[in-house]
Scaffold this motif. Structure first.
Motif, PDB file in Angstrom:
ATOM      1  N   GLU A 149       0.846  -1.186   0.000  1.00 44.07           N
ATOM      2  CA  GLU A 149       0.000   0.000   0.000  1.00 44.07           C
ATOM      3  C   GLU A 149       0.885   1.241   0.000  1.00 44.07           C
ATOM      4  O   GLU A 149       1.959   1.242   0.578  1.00 44.07           O
TER       5      GLU A 149
ATOM      6  N   GLU B 271       2.477   4.524   1.140  1.00 45.07           N
ATOM      7  CA  GLU B 271       2.607   4.965   2.523  1.00 45.07           C
ATOM      8  C   GLU B 271       2.253   6.432   2.643  1.00 45.07           C
ATOM      9  O   GLU B 271       2.815   7.285   1.978  1.00 45.07           O
TER      10      GLU B 271
ATOM     11  N   GLY C 187       0.284  11.608   9.802  1.00 41.14           N
ATOM     12  CA  GLY C 187      -0.265  10.751  10.842  1.00 41.14           C
ATOM     13  C   GLY C 187      -1.766  10.894  10.962  1.00 41.14           C
ATOM     14  O   GLY C 187      -2.365  11.839  10.458  1.00 41.14           O
TER      15      GLY C 187
ATOM     16  N   TRP D 204      -3.766   0.284  16.435  1.00 38.08           N
ATOM     17  CA  TRP D 204      -3.037   0.836  15.307  1.00 38.08           C
ATOM     18  C   TRP D 204      -3.610   0.389  13.974  1.00 38.08           C
ATOM     19  O   TRP D 204      -3.443   1.059  12.976  1.00 38.08           O
TER      20      TRP D 204
ATOM     21  N   GLY E 196       6.481   3.840  15.293  1.00 42.21           N
ATOM     22  CA  GLY E 196       5.119   3.543  14.870  1.00 42.21           C
ATOM     23  C   GLY E 196       4.227   4.765  14.815  1.00 42.21           C
ATOM     24  O   GLY E 196       3.006   4.636  14.836  1.00 42.21           O
ATOM     25  N   TYR E 197       4.852   5.933  14.741  1.00 48.33           N
ATOM     26  CA  TYR E 197       4.049   7.154  14.782  1.00 48.33           C
ATOM     27  C   TYR E 197       3.033   7.197  13.637  1.00 48.33           C
ATOM     28  O   TYR E 197       1.881   7.546  13.823  1.00 48.33           O
ATOM     29  N   TRP E 198       3.478   6.794  12.457  1.00 48.95           N
ATOM     30  CA  TRP E 198       2.522   6.707  11.341  1.00 48.95           C
ATOM     31  C   TRP E 198       1.944   5.307  11.317  1.00 48.95           C
ATOM     32  O   TRP E 198       2.178   4.522  10.393  1.00 48.95           O
ATOM     33  N   HIS E 199       1.166   4.980  12.330  1.00 53.23           N
ATOM     34  CA  HIS E 199       0.823   3.577  12.525  1.00 53.23           C
ATOM     35  C   HIS E 199      -0.217   3.081  11.539  1.00 53.23           C
ATOM     36  O   HIS E 199      -0.559   1.914  11.537  1.00 53.23           O
ATOM     37  N   HIS E 200      -0.737   3.966  10.690  1.00 52.00           N
ATOM     38  CA  HIS E 200      -1.650   3.468   9.676  1.00 52.00           C
ATOM     39  C   HIS E 200      -0.888   2.782   8.546  1.00 52.00           C
ATOM     40  O   HIS E 200      -1.494   2.169   7.689  1.00 52.00           O
ATOM     41  N   ASN E 201       0.443   2.920   8.544  1.00 51.63           N
ATOM     42  CA  ASN E 201       1.249   2.209   7.550  1.00 51.63           C
ATOM     43  C   ASN E 201       1.704   0.883   8.127  1.00 51.63           C
ATOM     44  O   ASN E 201       2.266   0.830   9.228  1.00 51.63           O
ATOM     45  N   ALA E 202       1.503  -0.184   7.361  1.00 50.31           N
ATOM     46  CA  ALA E 202       1.886  -1.509   7.855  1.00 50.31           C
ATOM     47  C   ALA E 202       3.382  -1.560   8.147  1.00 50.31           C
ATOM     48  O   ALA E 202       3.809  -2.170   9.127  1.00 50.31           O
ATOM     49  N   ALA E 203       4.182  -0.887   7.302  1.00 52.84           N
ATOM     50  CA  ALA E 203       5.635  -0.936   7.501  1.00 52.84           C
ATOM     51  C   ALA E 203       6.015  -0.321   8.839  1.00 52.84           C
ATOM     52  O   ALA E 203       6.881  -0.822   9.558  1.00 52.84           O
TER      53      ALA E 203
ATOM     54  N   ARG F 121       4.119  -0.127  11.511  1.00 53.49           N
ATOM     55  CA  ARG F 121       3.710  -1.014  12.608  1.00 53.49           C
ATOM     56  C   ARG F 121       4.707  -2.155  12.776  1.00 53.49           C
ATOM     57  O   ARG F 121       5.161  -2.445  13.877  1.00 53.49           O
TER      58      ARG F 121
END
Lengths: 540, 971
Positions: A380, A382, A386, A469, B152-159, B161
């Motif tokens: 997906e 990126e 945030g 998350w 994990g701040y941008w935790h909507h990205n799988a990478a 997480r």
């Protein structure tokens, strides 16, 4: 202790009983009034418990002769640091669970408030009593109330798990009774202190019977504490129970631990002659096995409530092994751990209900399979902006993180200190002049403790990431403040345990050394004078 | 400023700032940045202000008691080495805050970012300033935790997480190992205090537990510093926002590992084990990192592998055990932080301005952003080790150390070659970084048109690059004294002579440098074409996707193995649980008895009374029969159970225990009747087996039978052993002696119940009450199985008979059923009540008492329900059983509490003779009041259970009516 202060000792039993009985006088259509009575009684009991804790910490062992009959003939209540500590812990959990229950649970079935109070009465009685049969009675009170509470809220799953719980614990009570009667038949006494005096003098031919009785008692307590392989009922009953019930049940498995911790050094400590150290190997090995089993379960659990139940087993196993190692320093640390882990698990059970409110079971399953078989949408694009978490989820997330850190034993909450304290006791430097190594059991204990922390970390990470998350359907659960407050309260307490670690640890060490040197306990009980009869003799 | 205040403030300030940052409203980029910047800057100023004191005294300390019992104190300690790190942490922290202000999108929820950032800074300062090793571990774990949250701040990205999770698991596990290692140090030294540990190097190195301790400490340090074989988490952590990478993955977090190695260097270094373990990890990371970095497509991936390589260099230097190596290592820690942070920030600018970090897509950016490009080039040159830059200086020292012989071994011989090869690769990837981004073809399809970033976003890079230059050109003047302070803090009296000059003559290290520079450039030229189109990752190795492997490992661990073990160790079924429990009990009783023997069975009775024997035979037969029939014939089983109970009653009578016999009899009756009432609602069981009886199931049944028999016989044997041995000196004799004199009653059993052990009774009646409440609560929601909803067979037969007779209406026979007994039962009501009162009143002196009376009274109610039916009774009798329970308990309690008024303990009784008119002198005891409570409760509880059962029929009728009504409406 003198004057009316003396009667404080019996209040943790009498107060819940009185309010539980009083609550029966009002019918179910007045939940608010019932709730208020319950809350007042719970808080009052907690207040009494705190006063007793202060008393226990400053003055000698308190003994209360019920009916003014001298020990060992009548029933005695005994207050020392250990029992006071447990009273306070129970009171805290009770206050938290009850507050939580006000949001919705307390009206989900009949007589919640009475049963709740009776449960407190039973648990408090177990801590205070100094008499084996009375211990059985309070165990029964506690269990009977827990039977009612585990079924609270109904539903087929709850009934099934609840009936398993009842069947197993009834059997265990039966063993308890057999054990007590065997011990009585040989020693002729029920008073614990008197028993401790009489046990070393038991003749060689009678010793087998006494030990068999003690072993049967032990089985009953181990069922309650949840030692593998006697713990499977717990994994069904706790997740099925309503959240506030599960939270207060967090103390029930510790009641089994408490009794073992009380009786093991008292009856089979170093002074017990031929039976010294009886059963400690079983506790040690069983405890280690329970940690390992709980750890595996924690790793394998997908549902949070099951994870929490396995965490109870890890905690029980740790405590059992610590008791089995029979070392006063370790016991002190283990007590700290007991408090910390009980608070954690109670908070976690409350939290789980709130988190799961926002999730559909199907979404859960989807997330689980996605994890096992890889995400399809791995490439997906990126997005490097945030997303803000909604306020409720953020608070729940912080609480969840707190629970995770506590279970995994990460700083800064008390889980870390507890684990460190136990390991520090295992690795205590040898006394000067002695060639002290670290025993094999100590190594295994350490290894399992570390690994179980790691397992908890893995499991909590998995669940936390899945829920906070990467939620499949991002609905924010509706949560009332009255439900958040008790969780935050419990977690703040663990923080307080950390910050005030010095005095708390001092108290625990004093407790442990008193438990391991029971002479004072025995002496206080057996020499406690009855209140003299009034000058005019009343009996003819 | 006072040392205590200064140090405490240093550690606490970021945490306080973190709390404040979290409470600011989201998207407040500016105020957050101001707050974070101010905190970082204040820390920096505090640290710089402390420098003179450190130079003067060696270190400043502050210590507060925390948990003295465990040797844990809140002890902070800043010496030159910690000072150097503290400056890096707060200084680079400040620069990164400034950078992040421009980097983060205005839409980002920055409060979370800055809050975690500051908390991380606090934890990192805690690590470097800890004067107690446990405290260090505590902060160490905190850095892992906050780095997890930052990655994990941008935790909507799988990478993000996955990267965050991997980082936490690896570094967190390392932290646990470190904790164990530190505990071992405590075991050896007897203290966790850093000063004492540093002074106990010899004791530790010569201790039997040296190797385990070392391995555990290394596990902690190497995982944190992403050293081989734990390096894989760092490239995956690049999913973090670039400011996080610039801060955590260049200057701070990853440096914590080498910081610890250097900190404990005086204690652990110098042994063969240290040389091999640390050396292998360092050399492997050095080579592997450099090699992998060349083949990355992602700018940040390149930098991550380069970090692994450079940290490997530091690790290797520390492994040598020579003081000069340690000096070089410390110097390189400083240098690496400066150039790597600036490179990360430059990469971030490129990413920010163009929208991609893929070097194959980028190119020719020099003309768009010349200043940034120049800065990046200088920093890149420092990374490559080009002269006149700080990277060159430490690399020269590294070469010089690598060619020295430290410990004759293969590793030692290989090190110079490894150093040159890795340096050549470093040159290659540095050139690639610069060339592929800023030169070459103008990019074709960039997501955004690049331009120079704002000045203040570039400022942090400029500052660091200038630092690189100044240090590189004038080392001894600028950085010399600070390095010296740091080195002395670590090495103490072993501090060697070293020179920071740029020119040491035309020596071997310089030749190696030249070889590396030229070789690296040549490699780049050779690989350029390939790199422009290859897939991500080095050849062959790119097939090993660390993220995937790690995920798979986790899944195998928790999904396969743990689940397999869990399912094979657990049962959710009740039967195996009970079997285990019985087995456990059997074992528990057998083991001590086997070890100690059952003892002599002294008083085996010689003469057996035939009548009693017959009663017992019957009782046993009943019990066995009940067990045998329990599954399919509940009614039979229940009746047989009653037989066994009767045998018990008779035995009590036989052995002169009338009180027990009476109570037992009444209890038997009432429970049997209640269960009978309940039987009606249980689902039917058919004897037809639902599964074929296999050999295995037969075996299982035999086994269960054997267990059951063994347990039963065992308990019988125990009971027998107890009963035939002489009575010990029991407390019972006291009761016998004092029951009348002090308890005021002749019936000792009753006096025990209501006086000596009234507290037990209080508990037991509570149990009874609770059970009744539970039964009520359970049955209130009870819905009978469908097959037990219909009328019982008897009623069906009777109704059929009614229908067959022309002159009878349906229900006539059912209504008249048991007419005579029913009338008798109704008339018996007052009689039984009188009997109950009689039993109650005489209880204190003769068999009877509150419990027996209560049961008798309850029996009266049961008879009424049976005779006339629920509706009839409840129309006439208003019973509130729950209130009876409550009242019973309250009365018993009030009796007990009454003694408080006279300042006697709870439940103290009082008895005396009362002179009543007409009747005369009557014994009266407060215990009677207590017994009254018992009476009330027993009635209430029994009746409540009765009501709960009886209402099933009422509810059934109502349900039937409702369904009938529904049936009429629907057609």
């Amino acid at each position: 202790m003198s004057g009316w202060m003396h009667h404080l000792l019996v209040l943790p039993v009498v107060l819940p009983l009185a309010s539980g009985a009083l609550l029966l006088m009002y019918n179910e259509r007045r939940p608010f009034l019932k709730g208020v009575i319950n809350l007042i009684s719970t808080l009052a009991t907690l207040y009494v418990a705190v006063m007793l804790l202060r008393l226990a910490d400053t003055s000698s062992t308190g003994v209360y002769l019920l009916g003014n009959w001298p020990a060992p003939f009548g029933i005695v209540l005994v207050l020392d640091r250990l029992s006071a500590l447990m009273l306070v812990l129970t009171g805290v959990l009770a206050a938290a669970s009850l507050t939580f229950a006000f949001a919705r649970w307390h009206t989900a079935g009949a007589h919640f408030h009475s049963l709740f109070q009776f449960l407190l009465m039973g648990v408090n009685g177990v801590y205070l009593t100094g008499d084996m049969f009375n211990l059985f009675v309070f165990f029964e009170v506690m269990l009977a109330a827990s039977y009612g509470l585990v079924l609270h809220g109904s539903g087929p799953q709850r009934i099934r798990a609840g009936l398993h719980y009842i069947a197993v614990n009834l059997t265990a009570s039966f063993l308890f009774l057999i054990g007590v009667s065997l011990i009585y038949s040989v020693t002729g006494t029920l008073n614990m202190a008197d028993l401790a005096v009489r046990l070393p003098a038991v003749t060689e031919s009678d010793r087998g019977l006494v030990e068999a009785g003690a072993a049967l008692l032990g089985v009953a307590f181990l069922v309650k504490a949840g030692m593998w392989p006697l713990s499977f009922w717990l994994l069904g009953a706790y997740p099925a129970a309503a959240a506030p019930v599960a939270a207060i049940f967090a103390i029930l498995s510790k009641v089994g631990i408490y009794v073992l911790l009380r009786l093991s050094p008292l009856l089979f400590g170093a002074q017990a002659g031929a039976s010294a150290g009886f059963g400690s190997q079983v506790l040690l090995i069983g405890g280690l096995a329970t940690i390992a089993y709980g750890m595996i379960g924690v790793l394998a659990s997908q549902a949070m409530a099951r994870l929490a139940s396995y965490s109870i087993l890890v905690s029980s196993g740790t405590l059992l092994a610590a008791i089995g190692l029979s070392d006063a320093n370790l016991t002190g640390s283990a007590l700290f751990y007991l408090v910390s882990s009980t608070l954690t698990i109670a908070a976690f059970f409350l939290l789980i209900e709130l988190i799961e409110r926002g999730q559909s079971p199907a979404a859960d399953l989807l997330a689980v399979t996605a994890e096992a078989f890889g995400d399809e949408d791995e490439d997906e694009p990126e997005d490097e902006v945030g997303v803000a978490l909604p306020g409720t989820l953020a608070i729940l997330g912080v609480c969840f993180a707190g629970c995770g850190m506590l279970l995994a034993g990460l700083p800064p909450l008390s889980g870390f200190i507890a684990k460190f304290a136990m390991l520090a006791a295992v690795f205590a430097p040898p006394a000067t002049g002695t060639e002290g190594g670290i025993a094999l059991a100590g190594w295994i204990f350490t290894g399992l403790l570390i690994l179980s922390g790691l397992a908890a970390l893995l499991a909590m990470l998995r669940v936390g990431i899945r829920v906070f998350w990467a939620p499949v359907d991002a609905t924010v659960p509706r949560v009332l403040v009255v439900e958040l407050v008790p969780i935050i309260f419990l977690l703040l307490l663990t923080l307080a345990l950390t910050v005030r670690g010095g005095p708390v640890m001092r108290y625990m060490e004093d407790t442990a050394s008193a438990v391991h040197a029971p002479e004072r306990y025995i002496d206080s009980v057996l020499t406690a004078p009855p209140v003299p009869a009034p000058a005019a003799q009343v009996h003819r | 400023m006072h040392d205590d205040l200064l140090l405490t403030l240093l550690v606490l300030l970021p945490f306080i700032g973190s709390v404040f940052a979290a409470t600011v409203s989201s998207n407040a980029r500016n105020s957050e940045a101001w707050l974070a910047g101010a905190v970082a800057l204040s820390c920096l100023i505090l640290i710089i202000a402390a420098y003179p004191a450190i130079v003067a005294n060696g270190a400043i300390r502050s210590e507060f008691d925390w948990i003295p019992a465990l040797g844990l104190s809140f002890s902070l300690r800043m010496d030159g080495f910690a000072w150097m790190f503290a400056v890096l942490v707060s200084g680079i922290g400040f620069l990164v805050v400034l950078y992040a202000r421009y980097y983060m999108s205005p839409k980002d929820p920055v409060p979370r970012f800055f809050s975690f950032f500051l908390a991380f800074m606090g934890a990192m300062l805690g690590v470097v300033l800890s004067g107690n090793l446990i405290l260090l571990v505590l902060f160490w774990e905190l850095t892992s935790l906050f780095s997890f949250l930052l990655i994990g701040y941008w935790h909507h990205n799988a990478a993000a997480r996955d990267g965050a999770r991997m980082a936490l698991i690896v570094t967190g596990a390392g932290g646990l190992a470190l904790l164990t290692g530190v505990l071992l140090i405590g075991h050896i030294v007897g203290s966790y205090d850093l000063d004492r540990v540093l002074a106990s190097g010899d004791a530790i190195r010569s201790h039997a537990l040296y190797v385990p301790t070392l391995v555990l400490i290394l596990l902690g340090a190497l995982t944190k510093s992403a050293q081989f074989p734990f390096h894989f988490w760092l490239p995956n952590a690049m999913a973090a926002p670039t400011p996080v990478s610039a801060y955590l993955h260049s200057a701070t977090l990853v440096k914590a590992g080498v910081f610890l190695l250097a900190r404990l260097w005086p204690v652990f270094a110098g042994t063969t084990e240290w040389f091999w373990l640390v050396g292998l990890a360092g050399t492997a990371s050095l080579l592997l990192g450099a090699f992998f970095a060349v083949f990355q497509r992602d700018l940040k991936g390149l930098l991550a592998y380069s970090t692994i390589s450079h940290l490997g260099l530091i690790t290797m230097l520390l492994s040598l055990g020579s003081p000069l190596g340690a000096v070089a290592a410390i110097f390189h820690m400083m240098n690496h932080a400066t150039f790597k942070a600036s490179l990360f920030m430059a990469a971030g600018i490129v990413d920010h301005e163009t929208g991609t970090r893929d070097m194959q897509k980028l190119g020719g950016l020099f003309r768009f952003m010349p200043i940034t490009a120049t800065l990046a080039m200088v920093a890149g040159a420092a990374m490559a080790g080009v002269p006149l830059l700080n990277g060159f200086l430490s690399k020269e020292m590294f070469f010089a150390e690598a060619i020295e012989t430290h410990l004759h071994s293969v590793l030692d011989t290989a090190e110079p070659y490894a150093a040159v090869v890795a340096s050549a690769f470093a040159v290659t990837y540095s050139i690639r970084f610069i060339h592929s981004v800023f030169f070459g073809q103008k990019p074709a399809d960039l997501p955004r048109t690049p331009h120079e970033p704002p000045f203040w976003m570039r400022f942090p890079i400029s500052f660091l690059v200038i630092a690189c230059l100044i240090v590189g050109i004038l080392p001894s003047v600028t950085v010399g004294p600070f390095l010296q302070t740091a080195v002395v803090a670590v090495l103490g009296s072993r501090t060697p002579e070293y020179s920071l000059a740029i020119w040491h003559g035309f020596n071997l290290p310089l030749i190696m440098s030249l070889v590396a520079l030229i070789g690296g450039a040549l490699i780049y030229v050779a690989l350029k074409g390939y790199l422009q189109q290859c897939a991500d990752g080095p050849p062959l190795f790119r097939l090993l996707d660390a993220r995937r492997i790690f995920d798979d490992a986790l899944v195998i661990l928790s999904w396969r193995w743990a689940r397999f073990l869990e399912t094979s160790l657990t049962t959710r079924r009740l039967q195996p649980q009970l079997r285990l429990l019985v087995l456990a009990a059997l074992l528990a009783a057998l083991v001590p008895l086997y070890a100690r023997g059952l003892g002599p069975l002294a008083a085996i009775p010689s003469r057996i009374d035939p009548v009693l024997a017959l009663v017992w035979l019957t009782g046993c037969a009943c019990a066995i029969g009940a067990a045998y029939q329990a599954k399919y014939h509940r009614l039979v089983a229940l009746m047989l159970l009653g037989g066994a109970g009767l045998a018990t009653c008779i035995t009590f009578v036989w052995f002169s225990a009338p009180d027990l016999a009476l109570t037992q009899l009444l209890v038997e009756i009432v429970t049997t009747v209640l269960i009978l009432l309940g039987l009606r609602w249980l689902p039917k069981r058919s004897e037809a087996v639902d599964e074929p009886v296999t050999f295995a199931s037969r075996l299982r049944r035999q086994r269960d039978l054997a267990i059951a028999v063994a347990a039963g016989v065992g308990f019988a044997a125990l009971a027998f052993a107890v009963m035939v041995r002489p009575l010990p000196d029991t407390i019972a004799s006291y009761f016998l002696e004092n029951a009348y004199l002090m308890g005021g009653g002749r019936n000792v059993v009753n006096v025990i119940l209501v006086d000596f052990r009234a507290f037990d009774t209080l508990g037991e009646i509570t149990v009874l009450g609770i059970v009744a409440l539970t039964v009520f609560a359970l049955l209130r929601r009870f819905r009978p199985a469908s097959d037990s909803l219909g009328a019982p067979e008897q009623q069906r037969v009777q109704n059929a008979f009614d229908e067959a007779q022309p002159d009878r209406k349906q229900g006539d026979t059912v209504g008249d059923y048991l007419l005579v007994p029913a009338a008798t039962m109704q008339w018996l009501f007052p009689v039984i009540i009188v009997l109950a009162i009689y039993l109650f009143l005489r209880g204190h002196d003769l068999p009877g008492g509150g419990f027996a009376a209560g049961i008798a009274m309850a029996a009266a109610f049961i008879l009424q329900y049976m005779a006339a039916g629920t509706t009839w009774v409840e129309d006439r009798l208003r019973i509130l059983p729950v209130n009876w329970i409550g009242m019973g308990l309250l009365v018993a309690l009030a009796t007990g509490a009454g003694s408080w008024l006279f300042d006697y303990p709870f439940l103290t009784s009082h008895s005396q003779y009362l002179q009543l008119p007409l009747i005369g002198s009557v014994p009266a005891a407060t215990a009677l009041l207590f017994d009254l409570g018992v009476l009330g409760l027993v009635i209430g509880a029994t009746v409540l259970m009765l009501v709960a059962l009886a209402h099933q029929s009422v509810r059934k009728l109502r349900a039937a009516r409702l369904s009938a009504a529904a049936g009429e409406e629907s057609p």
